[in-house]
Design a protein around this motif. Structure first.
Motif, short mmCIF file in Angstrom:
data_model
loop_
_atom_site.label_atom_id
_atom_site.label_comp_id
_atom_site.label_asym_id
_atom_site.label_seq_id
_atom_site.Cartn_x
_atom_site.Cartn_y
_atom_site.Cartn_z
N MET A 1 0.84 -1.20 0.00
CA MET A 1 0.00 0.00 0.00
C MET A 1 0.88 1.25 0.00
SD MET A 1 -3.10 0.72 2.63
CE MET A 1 -3.81 -0.91 2.63
N SER A 2 0.60 2.20 -0.90
CA SER A 2 1.49 3.37 -0.98
C SER A 2 1.24 4.31 0.21
CB SER A 2 1.26 4.10 -2.29
OG SER A 2 0.14 4.91 -2.20
N ARG A 3 2.32 4.93 0.64
CA ARG A 3 2.24 5.84 1.79
C ARG A 3 2.63 7.25 1.34
NH1 ARG A 3 3.04 3.51 7.24
NH2 ARG A 3 4.56 5.11 7.76
N THR A 4 1.76 8.19 1.69
CA THR A 4 2.03 9.60 1.37
C THR A 4 2.04 10.38 2.68
OG1 THR A 4 0.85 9.41 -0.73
CG2 THR A 4 1.13 11.64 0.14
N VAL A 5 3.02 11.25 2.82
CA VAL A 5 3.01 12.16 3.96
C VAL A 5 2.87 13.59 3.44
CG1 VAL A 5 4.36 13.13 5.86
CG2 VAL A 5 4.32 10.65 5.51
N ILE A 6 1.91 14.31 4.01
CA ILE A 6 1.76 15.74 3.70
C ILE A 6 2.33 16.49 4.90
CG2 ILE A 6 0.16 17.59 3.10
CD1 ILE A 6 -1.76 15.45 2.07
N ARG A 7 3.42 17.18 4.67
CA ARG A 7 4.21 17.70 5.80
C ARG A 7 4.13 19.22 5.93
NH1 ARG A 7 9.13 14.29 6.92
NH2 ARG A 7 7.47 13.29 8.11
N GLY A 8 3.92 19.66 7.15
CA GLY A 8 4.16 21.07 7.49
C GLY A 8 3.01 22.02 7.26
N GLY A 9 1.83 21.51 6.90
CA GLY A 9 0.71 22.41 6.62
C GLY A 9 -0.11 22.73 7.86
N LEU A 10 -0.98 23.71 7.73
CA LEU A 10 -1.97 24.00 8.77
C LEU A 10 -3.22 23.21 8.41
CD1 LEU A 10 -2.88 25.67 11.28
CD2 LEU A 10 -3.80 27.34 9.64
N VAL A 11 -3.50 22.17 9.19
CA VAL A 11 -4.68 21.34 8.92
C VAL A 11 -5.90 22.07 9.48
CG1 VAL A 11 -5.82 19.13 9.36
CG2 VAL A 11 -3.33 19.21 9.00
N ILE A 12 -6.88 22.28 8.63
CA ILE A 12 -8.11 22.97 9.06
C ILE A 12 -9.29 22.04 8.85
CG2 ILE A 12 -9.55 25.02 8.84
CD1 ILE A 12 -7.21 26.37 7.35
N THR A 13 -10.03 21.80 9.92
CA THR A 13 -11.31 21.10 9.81
C THR A 13 -12.39 22.03 10.35
OG1 THR A 13 -11.27 20.12 12.02
CG2 THR A 13 -10.14 18.88 10.26
N ALA A 14 -13.64 21.55 10.32
CA ALA A 14 -14.72 22.37 10.88
C ALA A 14 -14.51 22.58 12.38
CB ALA A 14 -16.06 21.70 10.62
N ALA A 15 -13.79 21.64 13.02
CA ALA A 15 -13.67 21.68 14.48
C ALA A 15 -12.39 22.34 14.99
CB ALA A 15 -13.74 20.25 15.03
N TYR A 55 -2.41 25.46 3.62
CA TYR A 55 -3.43 24.77 4.40
C TYR A 55 -3.58 23.34 3.88
CZ TYR A 55 -5.22 29.53 5.48
OH TYR A 55 -5.36 30.83 5.88
N VAL A 56 -3.97 22.46 4.80
CA VAL A 56 -4.40 21.11 4.39
C VAL A 56 -5.85 20.99 4.84
CG1 VAL A 56 -4.02 18.63 4.61
CG2 VAL A 56 -2.06 20.20 4.66
N ILE A 57 -6.74 20.91 3.86
CA ILE A 57 -8.17 20.92 4.17
C ILE A 57 -8.84 19.69 3.54
CG2 ILE A 57 -8.27 23.45 4.34
CD1 ILE A 57 -9.49 23.50 1.51
N PRO A 58 -10.03 19.35 4.05
CA PRO A 58 -10.75 18.24 3.41
C PRO A 58 -11.17 18.67 2.01
CG PRO A 58 -11.92 19.04 5.39
CD PRO A 58 -10.78 19.98 5.15
#
Ligand code: URP
Ligand code: ZN
Ligand code: ZN
Length: 465
Positions: A1-15, A55-58
């Protein structure tokens, strides 16, 4: 299974918002860990995506689209292939489109036809609502079956007599059925019977220009229908979701019902937040580009829509993406505004227009994600697979550049339509990298996806109640 890392962003969710790295395995998010933490540092990956300063957003969830919709003697110009590709460019990774039951036909036949249009061509994931144009014993029974198949929402129309219209008795029966089987009734709330009288009177008086579309579809007739729909839902004991709310007085009806504790929800669209009757009145036949229903309103209504989004009297912003080319399609209504096919393009622009609203002070960043991703996913039974960034969720992720400048234009958009409703508008913010279930489908303006990657999504019943 391939693995991806998204590094260093500001993760924003509704919460929440957090500086975190995101680990994706295969099609799913499997972990989040604080950027710079030992845990994140220990992750190995086949692919590293640097999100520093971004940003890292949905992925966006657009719960109201009409690809290839037959309407007014023509058909919406985006196919499922072109429309979902454009959605991906704009950071939207799930659409919920409207399958149509024709009068005299079954829900099943309509749903099968829409499955056929979408199968094997979509760039991103998709689900279906069902338009009920013919409420009868048999279609009411079919509702139960469809809910079991993940089609858990049904649009009814108080407008368009002779096409999609249902009278109050039919609406009440569908709502009663929805109350029993969990199906959510979505309402096009305009008094179409009264509107048709005003249309005939306007045309008889020689008022044929596009701007009369807005004038005859009176605000009062949206408010009245919204009120009636709420009361019918109350009688049926069912929740209600009112689509494409454009009038301040309709928002007031929703707010009043919600204050009374009723399970009543509302959606608005970017065109009502950013465009107005000024556009419908553009010289020549240009106003035809902005003909949609409910219609654009005088700009004074916009404040009530923004406020409704902040106070949660409106929960969702969808596009009602229903594009018709100006040449050959909108032109069908030259000399008779009632023949202009109704609908606007926008599936590619929604996330960015709403990000601009964050910069303009209308919304917080988290509310942006809530109304564009999380709330539509919860409203339509897709959460938490869609609409958030969390372990177990589909890796539908957007690395979003909040500082990227763009000028919206038909010359550069990817929707299959010859104009943009937002031509020349300068926006700050843009999706840089878009992942759909772990696959990068757009990177730096380049399409890397493929038709058929997008999968049909069975939905549960409304999770918003
Ligand atoms: O003008 C619109 N909204 N066209 C699409 C059909 C509908 O009523 O949503
Ligand atoms: Zn509608
Ligand atoms: Zn629509």
């Amino acid at each position: 299974m391939s693995r991806t890392v998204i590094r260093g962003g500001l993760v924003i969710t509704a919460a929440e918002e957090m500086h975190a790295d995101v680990l994706v395995e295969g099609e799913q998010v499997v972990a989040l860990a604080a950027t710079g933490s030992d845990a994140a540092g220990a992750w190995t990956a086949d692919r590293l995506i640097d999100a520093t300063g971004l940003y890292v957003i949905p992925g966006g969830v657009d719960a109201h689209t009409h690809m290839q919709l037959p309407f007014g003697g023509t058909e919406a110009s985006d196919t499922f292939e072109t429309g979902t590709r454009a959605a991906a460019f704009g950071g939207t990774t799930t659409i919920v489109d409207f399958a149509v039951q024709s009068v005299g036909s079954s829900l099943r036949a309509g749903l099968d036809a829409w499955h056929e249009k979408a199968a094997g061509v979509c760039a991103v994931d998709y689900g279906f609502h069902m338009i009920m144009a013919d409420v009868n014993e048999s279609s009411l029974k079919e509702m139960d079956l469809l809910v079991g198949e993940g089609v858990t929402s049904f649009k009814l129309f108080m407008a368009y007599p002779g096409v999609f219209y249902s009278d109050d008795g039919k609406i009440l029966r569908a709502m009663q059925h929805g109350a029993a089987n969990g199906g959510l009734v979505m309402m096009h709330a305009e008094n179409g019977i009264a509107i048709d009288v005003l249309v005939a009177q306007a045309l008889a008086a020689g008022h044929t220009d596009p701007r009369y579309h807005g004038e005859v579809r009176r605000e009062l007739l949206e408010a009245e229908a919204t009120h009636r729909a709420i009361k019918l839902a109350q009688v049926a004991g069912s929740p209600l979701y009112v689509v494409h709310v454009s009038a301040a007085s309709a928002v007031a009806e929703l707010a009043k019902a919600r204050d009374e504790g009723l399970p009543v929800f509302g959606e608005t669209c970017p065109q009502y937040l950013y465009l107005s009757t000024d556009n419908l009145a553009e010289p020549g036949f240009e106003g035809a580009k902005y003909v949609c229903s409910t219609p654009l309103r005088p700009r004074e209504h916009q404040a009530a829509l923004w406020r409704g989004l902040r106070t949660d009297d409106l929960q969702v912003v969808s596009t009602d993406h229903c594009p018709f080319c100006f040449a050959g399609q909108k032109e069908l209504g030259r000399g008779d505004f009632s023949k202009i096919p109704n609908g606007l393009p926008g599936v590619e622009n929604r996330m960015d227009l709403l990000h601009q609203a964050v910069l303009d002070g209308h919304l917080t960043r988290r509310r942006w994600i809530e109304i564009a991703c999380a709330a539509p996913a919860r409203m339509f039974g897709l959460y938490p697979r869609k609409g958030t960034v969390a372990p177990g969720a589909d890796a539908d992720l957007v690395v979003y550049d909040p500082a990227a400048e763009q000028t919206v234009s038909a010359a550069t958009h990817h929707m299959n339509v010859d104009y943009s409703a937002y031509e020349g508008r300068r926006l700050t913010g843009r999706a840089r990298t878009v992942l759909s279930r772990g696959t990068v489908v757009v990177d730096d303006g380049v399409y890397l996806g493929r038709p058929g990657h997008g999968r049909y999504q069975q939905r549960t019943t409304c999770q918003y109640l």
